[in-house]
Design an enzyme around this catalytic site. Structure first.
Site: not given
Length: 247
Positions: A81, A156, A180
């Site tokens: 990520k 996210s 997320s």
């Protein structure tokens, strides 16, 4: 054998042990898919040369070592990520302010993944500083559900979930404070695992990947100073196609 991109993380690891394929063959195949098929906005940065070098080294290790002693997912491709500092790889945190930032260190989760023998193909798309429930940063294309490109991959960890759902990687790292990992997993039809808080500590970088900045304590973790988030609230772990892929 099915197409390489159809195999789960554990199936790829088993294929290596049988000699059916190699990390180099798998990495080349997935990099080609990313180049040709990333219509979902999964990646902000692809580190192709680095991934191919890691795959070649993994192949040499597989040929020269007792495979039973290697980590379970050794040589399996993944993605990190874009909130996690990765030494030598552009890390934007989804912000135009950091569009060209190349860290000189790894966040802890990046080291954990490397120690497990996973091969990172690049950095997956995030909203700016991870502070949104959708993934539409200025620095890259928005992350979309592989099942309907008109719909958001959520956030996210939207890029990570989109990458797994689009069969660009078999497993990807995400992080989760308030959904997320779980929301993108739902939007992209994959499995998202949020482990117990504190299993992997927060970032070592001088930048916080949460909205609020936090000073480090003597142990190198972050001391909680924000009322809504603390250093134990953020968990960093995988998105995959099914829990059987990693368990």
């Amino acid at each position: 054998m099915p197409q390489l991109h159809d195999l789960t993380a554990l199936q790829l690891a088993s294929a290596y042990k049988r000699g059916d394929t190699t990390p180099t063959e798998v990495v080349d195949h997935l990099l080609s898919r990313i180049e040709e098929s990333d219509r979902v906005g999964a990646f902000t940065t692809v580190s192709a040369d680095r991934a191919r070098a890691a795959a070649a080294e993994a192949g040499r290790t597989l040929r020269s070592s007792d495979r039973a002693e290697l980590p379970r997912l050794f040589g399996v491709p993944t993605a990190v990520k874009d909130l996690e500092a990765t030494a030598g790889v552009r890390t934007t945190l989804g912000s135009a302010l950091l569009r060209d930032w190349i860290p000189d260190h790894n966040d802890e989760i990046v080291d954990v993944m490397a120690d497990a023998g996973l091969i990172g193909l690049g950095k997956t798309t995030v909203p700016e500083f991870g502070a949104a429930c959708y993934t539409e940063p200025e620095v890259s294309a928005p992350a979309r559900s592989p099942f309907d490109l008109t719909r958001s991959a959520a956030g996210s960890s939207g890029g990570a979930a989109a990458a797994v759902g689009a069969l660009l990687v078999p497993i990807a790292q995400g992080s989760d404070t308030a959904g997320s990992v779980r929301a993108p997993a739902s939007a992209c039809g994959v499995a998202g695992l949020k482990p117990s808080r504190g299993l992997v500590t927060d970032t070592r970088s001088g930048l916080s990947t949460d909205v609020t900045a936090r000073p480090r304590n003597r142990e190198g973790n972050y001391s909680p100073v924000a009322p809504s988030m603390d250093s134990r609230s953020r968990s960093a772990w995988p998105l995959c196609r099914a829990y059987s892929s990693i368990i």
